[in-house]
Design a protein around this motif. Sequence first.
Motif: not given
Length: 278
Positions: A139-140, A218-223, A239-240, A247-250
């Motif tokens: 969740g981070r 760590a990056i690949a595990s981020a939501q 990968i995330a 996934a919310q990616i900026v």
Amino acid sequence: MSVLRPAKRAARRAVDATTRQAGAAVDLLRLGDRTVLRTPPAGMRLGNFLYLWLHAHGRSTPERPVRVLESRGMAQWWQIFPRLRDLSVTRDELRFSDRREWEPEWLYQRFGIDFTRPQLHAFIDDALIPALAPGPSDGRLVINVRRGDFYATEFEAKHGFDVVGYVTAAVAHFDGARSALVVSDDADWCRTHLGDLLIDRIGDIEYAAPDPLANLRAIASAQRLIGANSTFSYWGAYIADRTHEHAQIVMPRFLARMAHGHDAHQLDPSWTALDGFA
């Protein structure tokens, strides 16, 4: 000296042109079933390598395999991702009959042109996720900051941009974030220039140790992810995006100052791309 230097450069260009012409003539004789993507002997890192392996993976068939020629720094990743070794050849394994290709302008990195989303997902599923095993998101918010040789070197004129301004704008897209992990090759710079901002906006901030594999995981595990103008960051985000359904990616739209423009042609259109900061 001012007269000799242009003459020497002209002579080198003439030699290079002759070498390329000779190589092109020899390539006409290479009629084997296998195609090998050329690489420079050094100077590329994992992010760029992965686009080459993606291209080889997407084009290969049992009858017409495509492989990537080994470059310095590649072998260490074969140990982590064994499937990538299958998509590679060492210089000793190169055959005279192998067809040779190289695309020096785009490096096979254009999303939707050089590769499709299904090809990207097939490659990630086959070659990366089995070995990488990104963990579930805690969740981070994950914030990737690329510094290293992009700054305070000759590369800054090409790659440098307003990181503080970009991260400030990107954090505003994650109003609910209460904790964040900063993943960077220069955590000290991030603490000094981003620490107060992140504590004020988010609160609980942790800084990852500089370890390429752990950082990629760590990056690949981020939501929820704020990425950087870096191919390493793009691959973590790919990968995330594959791992998490929502996934919310900026990302910054800026990649580098290049002859064909500044925009990152690697970005997935479904991500939020922020303009400016160059």
